[in-house]
Motif scaffolding. Structure first.
Motif, mmCIF file in Angstrom:
data_model
loop_
_atom_site.group_PDB
_atom_site.id
_atom_site.type_symbol
_atom_site.label_atom_id
_atom_site.label_comp_id
_atom_site.label_asym_id
_atom_site.label_seq_id
_atom_site.Cartn_x
_atom_site.Cartn_y
_atom_site.Cartn_z
ATOM 1 N N UNK A 29 52.868 53.838 6.407
ATOM 2 C CA UNK A 29 53.138 54.792 5.722
ATOM 3 C C UNK A 29 52.165 54.735 4.557
ATOM 4 N N UNK A 30 51.722 53.674 3.779
ATOM 5 C CA UNK A 30 50.893 53.541 2.895
ATOM 6 C C UNK A 30 51.303 53.825 1.718
ATOM 7 N N UNK A 31 52.602 54.060 1.394
ATOM 8 C CA UNK A 31 53.227 54.540 0.098
ATOM 9 C C UNK A 31 54.593 53.572 -0.048
ATOM 10 N N UNK A 32 54.729 52.483 0.091
ATOM 11 C CA UNK A 32 55.745 51.555 0.034
ATOM 12 C C UNK A 32 55.470 50.038 -0.332
ATOM 13 N N UNK A 33 54.683 49.975 -1.413
ATOM 14 C CA UNK A 33 54.546 48.714 -2.142
ATOM 15 C C UNK A 33 55.631 47.796 -2.334
ATOM 16 N N UNK A 34 55.672 46.474 -2.201
ATOM 17 C CA UNK A 34 54.515 45.917 -1.657
ATOM 18 C C UNK A 34 54.192 45.733 -0.230
ATOM 19 N N UNK A 45 46.638 48.719 2.426
ATOM 20 C CA UNK A 45 46.855 47.278 1.888
ATOM 21 C C UNK A 45 48.184 46.824 1.655
ATOM 22 N N UNK A 46 48.684 45.645 1.620
ATOM 23 C CA UNK A 46 49.775 45.089 1.161
ATOM 24 C C UNK A 46 50.301 44.134 2.374
ATOM 25 N N UNK A 47 51.458 43.534 2.049
ATOM 26 C CA UNK A 47 52.138 42.656 3.061
ATOM 27 C C UNK A 47 51.996 42.732 4.673
ATOM 28 N N UNK A 48 52.175 44.017 4.655
ATOM 29 C CA UNK A 48 52.027 44.285 6.244
ATOM 30 C C UNK A 48 50.835 44.597 6.878
ATOM 31 N N UNK A 49 49.859 45.198 5.946
ATOM 32 C CA UNK A 49 48.379 45.075 6.366
ATOM 33 C C UNK A 49 47.806 43.612 6.671
ATOM 34 N N UNK A 50 48.006 42.725 5.755
ATOM 35 C CA UNK A 50 47.584 41.265 5.994
ATOM 36 C C UNK A 50 48.396 40.741 7.177
ATOM 37 N N UNK A 51 49.549 40.789 7.206
ATOM 38 C CA UNK A 51 50.430 40.229 8.426
ATOM 39 C C UNK A 51 49.682 40.881 9.663
ATOM 40 N N UNK A 226 55.842 32.312 6.365
ATOM 41 C CA UNK A 226 56.655 32.116 5.088
ATOM 42 C C UNK A 226 55.621 32.253 4.132
ATOM 43 N N UNK A 227 54.418 31.627 4.082
ATOM 44 C CA UNK A 227 53.607 31.465 2.786
ATOM 45 C C UNK A 227 53.290 33.174 2.718
ATOM 46 N N UNK A 228 53.062 33.797 3.649
ATOM 47 C CA UNK A 228 52.752 35.023 3.295
ATOM 48 C C UNK A 228 53.733 35.904 2.704
ATOM 49 N N UNK A 233 56.203 38.645 -1.987
ATOM 50 C CA UNK A 233 57.517 38.853 -2.562
ATOM 51 C C UNK A 233 58.003 37.648 -3.477
ATOM 52 N N UNK A 234 57.149 36.584 -3.613
ATOM 53 C CA UNK A 234 57.755 35.605 -4.709
ATOM 54 C C UNK A 234 58.436 34.513 -3.802
#
Length: 241
Positions: A29-34, A45-51, A226-228, A233-234
Motif C-alpha cells: 500500500x505504501x501508506x501504513x507505517x511502520x 519503505x518499512x518493515x514489510x519492504x525490508x522483510x 524476531x530481530x526485524x 515495532x520495539x
C-alpha cells in the motif's frame, strides 16, 4: 455465468505467472507505517519492504515493489497486476476464500481504540476505520456507526477534527500516533482479531507460496525475523519462539 467463465480464464492464464517471469512484483500500500510507507526519496519503505527484500533474497527471486490503494489491493492481485501482497494484511477466512496466504510473518496482534476522550462512546458513537479491514468489519457489527476512510491516517484525522468519536485500528499502527499526539489517548480495551499478518498470493501460485513459506520459516528459525520485528515495532512487540 459469463463473468464466472471470464474470471476462471483469467486465473488460468495467470497460473504460475509469478515464476514464469524474471521479476516477482510485490504489491504494497505504501501508506501504513511502520508496516509500509513511502520514504523521503519516494520509495517504498518499512518493515514489510525490508522483510520482503530479505525473503526474495533467500528465495533467490528478483523482486520489485508496486504500490496500490488498499481498497483494490486484492482485486489487482487476482487480475495479475502484481504477484504478492505485503501490506499489513491480516489472514482471515473471508480473504482466504479469494486468495491464498503464506504462513504469518507477524504474530496475531491486538486492535485498539484511540479517541480524544478515554470515555468516548465506542459501541454507540461514530468510529472511524480503514475500509475493507478486519477493524471496519468489527466496528460494523459492534453497534457503533462506522465511518470508513481509504487510509489509516485519514481515520486518525477524523478523530482529531471531531468527525468521529474514536478510531479503531491495528495497535502497532496507532501506538506512535498516540505517543506523538498529546490530545489522542487510548480508549476501551484491546481487541484480538485475525490470524496474524501474512503474504497474499494467487491461489494458483503454489510454487511461489512454497518458496516464500520456506524463507519465512528460515527467518523464524535463525532469529532474523524476531530481530526485524523488534527493530520496527520495539522490544515489547510479539515475537516467535
Amino acid at each position: 455465468m459469463n463473468k464466472l467463465i471470464l474470471s476462471t480464464a483469467v486465473l488460468a492464464m495467470t497460473a504460475g505467472a509469478a515464476l514464469a517471469q524474471d521479476v516477482v512484483r510485490m504489491g504494497t500500500e505504501g501508506a501504513y507505517p511502520p508496516y509500509n510507507f513511502i520514504n523521503d526519496a519516494g520509495k517504498p519503505d518499512g518493515f514489510e519492504i525490508e522483510l520482503g527484500n530479505e525473503l526474495c533474497k533467500r528465495a533467490e527471486l528478483t523482486c520489485e515493489w508496486v504500490t496500490n490503494d488498499w481498497d483494490s489491493i486484492i482485486p489487482n492481485l487476482t487480475s495479475g497486476n502484481y504477484d504478492t501482497i505485503m501490506a499489513g494484511m491480516s489472514i482471515t477466512d473471508e480473504r482466504d476464500e479469494v486468495i491464498d496466504f503464506t504462513q504469518n510473518y507477524y504474530p496475531p496482534t491486538a486492535s485498539a481504540y484511540a479517541a480524544l476522550d478515554e470515555g468516548a462512546d465506542l459501541m454507540g458513537g461514530v468510529v472511524a476505520a480503514q475500509v475493507n479491514t478486519i477493524q471496519s468489519a468489527y466496528v460494523a457489527e459492534s453497534g457503533a456507526t462506522l465511518l470508513e476512510f481509504a487510509t489509516g491516517d485519514e481515520t486518525v484525522a477524523a478523530v482529531m477534527s471531531g468527525e468521529a468519536d474514536a478510531v479503531f485500528a491495528d495497535l502497532d499502527f496507532l501506538a506512535p500516533r498516540v505517543e506523538e499526539n498529546a490530545e489522542l489517548m487510548w480508549a476501551g480495551e484491546q481487541v484480538p482479531l485475525g490470524g496474524g499478518i501474512g503474504m497474499g498470493v494467487r491461489e494458483s501460485d503454489t510454487e511461489l507460496k512454497a518458496k516464500f513459506d520456506a524463507a519465512i520459516t528460515a527467518m523464524k528459525e535463525d532469529g532474523t525475523l524476531n530481530a526485524m520485528l523488534k527493530k520496527w515495532f520495539g522490544d515489547d512487540t510479539q515475537t516467535y519462539e
